[in-house]
Design an enzyme around this catalytic site. Structure first.
Site, PDB file in Angstrom:
ATOM      1  N   ASP A  69     -48.023 -29.080 -22.137  1.00 51.13           N
ATOM      2  CA  ASP A  69     -48.573 -28.036 -23.024  1.00 51.13           C
ATOM      3  C   ASP A  69     -47.814 -27.988 -24.343  1.00 51.13           C
ATOM      4  O   ASP A  69     -48.404 -27.870 -25.405  1.00 51.13           O
ATOM      5  CB  ASP A  69     -48.630 -26.654 -22.328  1.00 51.13           C
ATOM      6  N   GLY A  80     -41.691 -21.305 -10.160  1.00 53.36           N
ATOM      7  CA  GLY A  80     -42.754 -22.114 -10.755  1.00 53.36           C
ATOM      8  C   GLY A  80     -44.122 -21.459 -10.722  1.00 53.36           C
ATOM      9  O   GLY A  80     -45.125 -22.095 -11.054  1.00 53.36           O
ATOM     10  N   ASP A 139     -48.611 -20.730 -19.355  1.00 49.25           N
ATOM     11  CA  ASP A 139     -48.462 -19.620 -18.405  1.00 49.25           C
ATOM     12  C   ASP A 139     -49.031 -18.327 -18.959  1.00 49.25           C
ATOM     13  O   ASP A 139     -49.725 -17.572 -18.271  1.00 49.25           O
ATOM     14  CB  ASP A 139     -46.978 -19.406 -18.069  1.00 49.25           C
ATOM     15  N   LYS A 147     -35.340 -20.817 -15.324  1.00 48.51           N
ATOM     16  CA  LYS A 147     -35.534 -21.707 -16.457  1.00 48.51           C
ATOM     17  C   LYS A 147     -34.801 -21.304 -17.723  1.00 48.51           C
ATOM     18  O   LYS A 147     -34.250 -22.168 -18.414  1.00 48.51           O
ATOM     19  CB  LYS A 147     -37.029 -21.854 -16.740  1.00 48.51           C
TER      20      LYS A 147
HETATM   21  P1  ADP Z   1     -40.694 -18.539 -13.062  1.00 49.50           P
HETATM   22  O1  ADP Z   1     -41.410 -18.149 -14.309  1.00 49.50           O
HETATM   23  O2  ADP Z   1     -41.068 -19.869 -12.554  1.00 49.50           O
HETATM   24  O3  ADP Z   1     -40.752 -17.496 -11.999  1.00 49.50           O
HETATM   25  P2  ADP Z   1     -38.397 -18.314 -14.776  1.00 49.50           P
HETATM   26  O4  ADP Z   1     -37.009 -18.800 -14.644  1.00 49.50           O
HETATM   27  O5  ADP Z   1     -39.163 -18.748 -15.956  1.00 49.50           O
HETATM   28  O6  ADP Z   1     -39.149 -18.694 -13.435  1.00 49.50           O
HETATM   29  O7  ADP Z   1     -38.397 -16.717 -14.761  1.00 49.50           O
HETATM   30  C1  ADP Z   1     -37.697 -15.989 -13.757  1.00 49.50           C
HETATM   31  C2  ADP Z   1     -36.980 -14.819 -14.384  1.00 49.50           C
HETATM   32  O8  ADP Z   1     -37.954 -13.857 -14.855  1.00 49.50           O
HETATM   33  C3  ADP Z   1     -36.159 -14.023 -13.383  1.00 49.50           C
HETATM   34  O9  ADP Z   1     -34.865 -14.556 -13.234  1.00 49.50           O
HETATM   35  C4  ADP Z   1     -36.113 -12.634 -14.023  1.00 49.50           C
HETATM   36  O10 ADP Z   1     -35.136 -12.587 -15.029  1.00 49.50           O
HETATM   37  C5  ADP Z   1     -37.464 -12.546 -14.725  1.00 49.50           C
HETATM   38  N1  ADP Z   1     -38.448 -11.781 -13.923  1.00 49.50           N
HETATM   39  C6  ADP Z   1     -39.646 -12.198 -13.503  1.00 49.50           C
HETATM   40  N2  ADP Z   1     -40.291 -11.220 -12.811  1.00 49.50           N
HETATM   41  C7  ADP Z   1     -39.487 -10.154 -12.797  1.00 49.50           C
HETATM   42  C8  ADP Z   1     -39.564  -8.834 -12.265  1.00 49.50           C
HETATM   43  N3  ADP Z   1     -40.626  -8.417 -11.584  1.00 49.50           N
HETATM   44  N4  ADP Z   1     -38.522  -8.010 -12.447  1.00 49.50           N
HETATM   45  C9  ADP Z   1     -37.446  -8.430 -13.126  1.00 49.50           C
HETATM   46  N5  ADP Z   1     -37.312  -9.635 -13.656  1.00 49.50           N
HETATM   47  C10 ADP Z   1     -38.301 -10.508 -13.501  1.00 49.50           C
HETATM   48  P1  NG1 Z   2     -42.520 -22.188 -15.496  1.00 47.01           P
HETATM   49  O1  NG1 Z   2     -42.732 -22.846 -14.238  1.00 47.01           O
HETATM   50  O2  NG1 Z   2     -43.114 -20.851 -15.572  1.00 47.01           O
HETATM   51  O3  NG1 Z   2     -41.117 -22.129 -15.922  1.00 47.01           O
HETATM   52  C1  NG1 Z   2     -42.831 -23.817 -17.662  1.00 47.01           C
HETATM   53  C2  NG1 Z   2     -43.420 -23.383 -18.999  1.00 47.01           C
HETATM   54  C3  NG1 Z   2     -44.845 -23.866 -19.211  1.00 47.01           C
HETATM   55  C4  NG1 Z   2     -44.990 -25.346 -18.912  1.00 47.01           C
HETATM   56  C5  NG1 Z   2     -44.389 -25.644 -17.526  1.00 47.01           C
HETATM   57  C6  NG1 Z   2     -44.398 -27.109 -17.197  1.00 47.01           C
HETATM   58  C7  NG1 Z   2     -42.657 -21.256 -19.887  1.00 47.01           C
HETATM   59  C8  NG1 Z   2     -42.854 -19.804 -19.926  1.00 47.01           C
HETATM   60  N1  NG1 Z   2     -43.435 -21.943 -19.096  1.00 47.01           N
HETATM   61  O4  NG1 Z   2     -43.364 -23.074 -16.601  1.00 47.01           O
HETATM   62  O5  NG1 Z   2     -45.249 -23.604 -20.552  1.00 47.01           O
HETATM   63  O6  NG1 Z   2     -44.403 -26.147 -19.905  1.00 47.01           O
HETATM   64  O7  NG1 Z   2     -43.048 -25.194 -17.438  1.00 47.01           O
HETATM   65  O8  NG1 Z   2     -45.688 -27.602 -17.181  1.00 47.01           O
HETATM   66  O9  NG1 Z   2     -41.800 -21.776 -20.578  1.00 47.01           O
HETATM   67 MG    MG Z   3     -41.237 -19.012 -16.258  1.00 52.00          MG
END
Ligand code: ADP
Ligand code: NG1
Ligand code: MG
Length: 481
Positions: free
Chosen positions: A59, A157, A204, A248
């Site tokens: 993306d 994810g 996303d 992430k």
């Molecule tokens: P993914 O998007 O794949 O779940 P990320 O690392 O991008 O993983 O995001 C996870 C982070 O988002 C968590 O560590 C937290 O900081 C934040 N987060 C997501 N949902 C919540 C929630 N309901 N309450 C508090 N923090 C949240």
């Molecule tokens: P997640 O799995 O939510 O961390 C991330 C990126 C997307 C995309 C995917 C890989 C964010 C918020 N999301 O997703 O834009 O690049 O990885 O396809 O950075």
């Molecule tokens: Mg994320």
């Protein structure tokens, strides 16, 4: 122009699914809000997590992806507080501590000291960034009381971060009585999570806002738009969480943003290898731009494989080739400078660009295959090829994810792959409706039972760790509480 739907009851938000459970959840959130802030919230906003069926890490290179919104979501309760100019951000889960910010849309998000509320501030800033960009009047920066209740598993994810960012953005927009179209919200939501330090592409946020019950979406960028993809009749997508957590934003400098940088460098070096002058090549910022010098995606993959060398390009090698230091090339981007500060290995350009071009082609093959008389076998093969490419070329899988993908395939799934950014989190697998139960049972035996036995997973949490998913609806607002 469609806008974010506004409902008057929880029943309307969730239509056919989990109504009783959700009514209880909303009532509890409203009651907690009233207890903490002495009054009910003005409104609630919800935005879902997502599963990406195919199209990983492309993306941000401008290519289309194919996700669907999940039923699990994040709710944000909000109330305007004219007596203060503070944003008070709390969570229904105790481990997520409360933080108070100034109601200042120009404040920087404190990326260095990571806190979950950063995502709420991203959503808040996104609303004001959009007003500024589109030349609209800025409402007064009043105080807001906010409480978050999230059900999307975090760091897995399924994009809990964007569910939170989008729900916060929609809540702020609605609380300030701003009326944006869905496309406008999707557009600014795609950009605003970048304030958290991830150089995200936008998949996303786009699907969290634009998701629709019953269909997956082919999401295109620049400008963001989403086209319905009817999934084959009788097909079911299963999701399994490998239980390795990948946060992430915290690891962006050595994983996600490093990949974004490798793609940018690959765009430039490939353009030079194809004859662009050094000065012109520096203007290439995505592999999609460089593709325009070549032709089809298949030809671009071939060009990347032939013109770029295997293994790592060192910083010295790149700086000599580009005639500039990487620090000055990325000077405008603090997130990129952080990557450079930490990078010891160098940059893989050939493998990363071969993944991007081949994955972009697979997305189109997948969505075309869905159009008429779809072959599940062909779809499964595309998913398997996507996983292999993520694992070997993009190196964004991990042992647990590979083991889970194998468990799905050995259990009879037609195809399986990691979903989302990777390095942990979930896999998605394609099965037929009549084989779903059997595959779930077998994956439990092969992958999860030993984790339950060793205490890594509680048996009662299996239902949210391994489940079948249906395409669900995107963001919504609930008023009149
Ligand atoms: P993914 O998007 O794949 O779940 P990320 O690392 O991008 O993983 O995001 C996870 C982070 O988002 C968590 O560590 C937290 O900081 C934040 N987060 C997501 N949902 C919540 C929630 N309901 N309450 C508090 N923090 C949240
Ligand atoms: P997640 O799995 O939510 O961390 C991330 C990126 C997307 C995309 C995917 C890989 C964010 C918020 N999301 O997703 O834009 O690049 O990885 O396809 O950075
Ligand atoms: Mg994320």
């Amino acid at each position: 122009m469609s806008t974010i739907p506004v409902y008057g009851s929880v029943k309307d938000v969730y239509a056919d699914q989990r109504v009783a459970e959700e009514e209880g959840r909303y009532a509890k959130l409203v009651a907690s809000f009233a207890e903490l802030h002495g009054a009910k919230p003005d409104l609630l906003a919800r935005s879902p997590g997502r599963v990406n069926l195919i199209g990983e890490h492309i993306d941000y290179e401008g290519y289309s992806v194919l996700p669907m919104a999940l039923a699990v979501d994040t709710i944000v309760a909000v109330k305007v507080d004219t007596t203060s100019n503070k944003l008070t951000v709390s969570n229904t889960e105790e481990k997520y501590t409360t933080k108070v910010f100034d109601a200042d849309c120009d404040q920087a998000v404190d990326v260095a000291s990571f806190h979950w509320t950063n995502y709420v501030v991203c959503g808040y800033k996104g609303v004001f960034d959009f007003l500024k960009e589109s030349g609209r009047a800025k409402p007064p920066e009043v105080g807001l009381k906010i409480i978050v209740d999230g059900k999307v598993p975090t760091g897995s994810g399924l994009s809990s971060s964007s569910a939170l960012t989008c729900a916060a953005a929609v809540a702020v927009m609605a609380a300030l009585n701003l009326d944006f179209t869905k496309t406008e919200v999707a557009d600014f939501a795609c950009k605003c999570e970048r304030h958290c330090g991830m150089q995200s592409g936008g998949m996303d946020q786009a699907i969290s806002i634009m998701g629709q019950s019953g269909v997956a979406k082919l999401v295109d960028f620049n400008p963001v738009r989403a086209t319905d993809v009817q999934l084959p009749e009788g097909s079911v997508f299963l999701i399994g969480n490998c239980l390795a957590v990948s946060n992430k934003a915290v690891t962006a400098h050595e994983r996600y943003n490093l990949r974004v940088m490798e793609c940018r460098l690959a765009s430039i070096v490939l353009a030079m290898e194809l004859g662009a002058s050094q000065a012109d090549a520096l203007g290439y910022s995505t592999l999609m731009q460089t593709q325009k010098l070549i032709g089809s995606l298949q030809e671009s993959e071939k060009a990347a494989s032939e013109k770029l060398h295997d293994g790592y390009y060192s910083r010295g090698e790149l700086e000599e080739k580009l005639g500039t230091s990487l620090d000055s090339l990325f000077a405008g981007s603090p997130a990129s400078l952080l990557v450079l500060e930490h990078n010891k290995t160098g940059f893989k350009l050939r493998d990363r660009s071969m993944h991007v071009y081949s994955e972009a082609a697979r997305v189109h093959q997948f969505s075309n295959e869905c159009k008429e008389d779809p072959s599940l076998k062909a779809l499964g093969e595309l998913m398997n090829a996507s996983h292999t490419s993520c694992r070997d070329l993009y190196e964004c899988s991990c042992e647990e994810l590979d083991e889970l993908v194998d468990a799905f395939i050995t259990s009879g799934a037609i195809g399986a792959r990691l979903t989302g950014a990777g390095w942990g989190g979930c896999a998605v697998a394609l099965v037929t409706a009549d084989m779903a139960e059997k595959v779930l049972e077998s994956v439990k035996t092969r992958f999860f039972d030993k984790r339950i036995a060793s205490g890594v997973l509680r048996e009662e949490d299996l239902g949210e760790t391994l489940f079948a998913s249906l395409p669900s609806s995107g963001a919504a607002i609930l008023r009149g509480l």
